[in-house]
Design an enzyme around this catalytic site. Structure first.
Site, PDB file in Angstrom:
ATOM      1  CG  ASP A 283       5.309  -7.609   5.345  1.00 51.02           C
ATOM      2  OD1 ASP A 283       4.078  -7.480   5.456  1.00 51.02           O
ATOM      3  OD2 ASP A 283       5.833  -8.308   4.459  1.00 51.02           O
TER       4      ASP A 283
ATOM      5  CG  HIS B 147       4.751 -10.762   7.396  1.00 51.45           C
ATOM      6  ND1 HIS B 147       4.572 -10.828   6.031  1.00 51.45           N
ATOM      7  CD2 HIS B 147       5.999 -11.233   7.639  1.00 51.45           C
ATOM      8  CE1 HIS B 147       5.661 -11.316   5.467  1.00 51.45           C
ATOM      9  NE2 HIS B 147       6.550 -11.565   6.430  1.00 51.45           N
TER      10      HIS B 147
ATOM     11  CG  ASN C 232       0.181  -6.795   7.305  1.00 49.46           C
ATOM     12  OD1 ASN C 232      -0.618  -7.460   6.622  1.00 49.46           O
ATOM     13  ND2 ASN C 232       1.491  -6.929   7.212  1.00 49.46           N
TER      14      ASN C 232
ATOM     15  CG  LEU D 131      -1.969  -1.089   1.245  1.00 48.65           C
ATOM     16  CD1 LEU D 131      -2.593  -1.217   2.625  1.00 48.65           C
ATOM     17  CD2 LEU D 131      -3.026  -0.804   0.189  1.00 48.65           C
TER      18      LEU D 131
HETATM   19  C1  GAR Z   1      -1.384 -15.551   5.925  1.00 49.67           C
HETATM   20  O1  GAR Z   1      -0.395 -16.492   6.221  1.00 49.67           O
HETATM   21  C2  GAR Z   1      -0.904 -14.129   6.188  1.00 49.67           C
HETATM   22  O2  GAR Z   1      -0.068 -14.033   7.307  1.00 49.67           O
HETATM   23  C3  GAR Z   1      -0.143 -13.844   4.915  1.00 49.67           C
HETATM   24  O3  GAR Z   1      -0.955 -14.363   3.911  1.00 49.67           O
HETATM   25  C4  GAR Z   1      -1.650 -15.503   4.408  1.00 49.67           C
HETATM   26  C5  GAR Z   1      -3.115 -15.330   4.107  1.00 49.67           C
HETATM   27  O4  GAR Z   1      -3.856 -16.490   4.408  1.00 49.67           O
HETATM   28  N1  GAR Z   1       0.109 -12.430   4.764  1.00 49.67           N
HETATM   29  C6  GAR Z   1       1.231 -11.926   4.267  1.00 49.67           C
HETATM   30  O5  GAR Z   1       2.145 -12.614   3.857  1.00 49.67           O
HETATM   31  C7  GAR Z   1       1.308 -10.412   4.236  1.00 49.67           C
HETATM   32  N2  GAR Z   1       2.634  -9.964   3.975  1.00 49.67           N
HETATM   33  P1  GAR Z   1      -5.448 -16.398   4.515  1.00 49.67           P
HETATM   34  O6  GAR Z   1      -5.939 -15.764   3.243  1.00 49.67           O
HETATM   35  O7  GAR Z   1      -5.888 -17.831   4.650  1.00 49.67           O
HETATM   36  O8  GAR Z   1      -5.778 -15.586   5.732  1.00 49.67           O
END
Ligand code: GAR
Length: 212
Positions: free
Chosen positions: A146, A110, A108, A94
């Site tokens: 992040d 991560h 967020n 973003l």
């Molecule tokens: C999760 O593991 C989240 O932490 C990650 O994407 C996945 C989404 O899973 N986010 C990132 O990597 C952000 N930088 P979900 O759609 O099943 O919640």
């Protein structure tokens, strides 16, 4: 007054589901104003529709520039008048105007113990480094990817023989406990941000350890 929560997703939406279910089970003073996805095929959109949530798609590929997508997203989000925006697996960076607009009410999750392994391929990089603990972080968002004041972290072990998928799955189970906890704290006014550090007003532990 109800906290108006908006979620941004890109994929399967399992973290969104965990938060929606916790909000319901714990009767938070909150309401869902919508779920926006930048990917039309995101499985989480269907889950959200099936659970009566308002959904919207803003396909980033339909925009010429990152800035144009960001501006449209900001407009869509503002229109829903959220008090809190949760990035629940939102995989777009973003821009500063968006982040500044929602500063202090943009969260967020991560899947690493930030500041280690921001960005993509988190688990692969963690395994390549031979780390012995992994986990997840929920933080308030700053314009750096992040990055931002940490609200809570969950720690899981890395086990001999783990591959990317095994580690991702263990971390994801922890995420499903961590994100509802952090969002619930925010909704209940339990968090205070002082000099860039997030404190829990009643001193609740801001780290969860999982060793199953
Ligand atoms: C999760 O593991 C989240 O932490 C990650 O994407 C996945 C989404 O899973 N986010 C990132 O990597 C952000 N930088 P979900 O759609 O099943 O919640």
């Amino acid at each position: 007054m109800n906290t108006r929560i908006l979620a941004l997703i890109s994929g399967r939406g399992s973290n969104l589901a965990a938060v929606v279910e916790a909000a319901h089970a714990q009767a938070w003073k909150a309401q869902w104003v919508g779920v926006i996805s930048n990917r039309p095929q995101a499985a989480g959109l269907q889950w959200a529709r099936d659970h009566g949530l308002h959904t919207q798609v803003l396909d980033h590929q339909a925009f010429e520039t990152r800035e144009a997508f960001d501006a449209a997203l900001l407009q869509s989000c503002k229109a829903l008048q959220p008090d809190l925006v949760v990035l629940a697996g939102f995989m777009r960076v973003l821009g500063e105007p968006f982040v500044r607009h929602f500063e202090g009410r943009l969260m967020n999750i991560h899947p690493s113990l930030l500041p280690a392994f921001p960005g993509l391929h988190t688990h692969r990089r963690a395994l390549e480094c031979g780390v012995k603990a992994a986990g997840a972080t929920v933080h308030y968002v700053t314009p750096t990817l992040d990055h931002g004041p940490v609200i809570a972290q969950a720690v899981v072990p890395v086990r001999a023989g783990d591959d990317e998928q095994a580690l991702a799955e263990r971390v994801l189970q922890a995420e499903h406990r961590l994100l509802p906890l952090a969002v619930g704290w925010h909704v209940n006014g339990e968090l205070a941000l002082q000099s860039g550090v997030v404190h829990h007003r009643r001193g609740a532990p801001q780290v969860l350890f999982f060793n199953e």
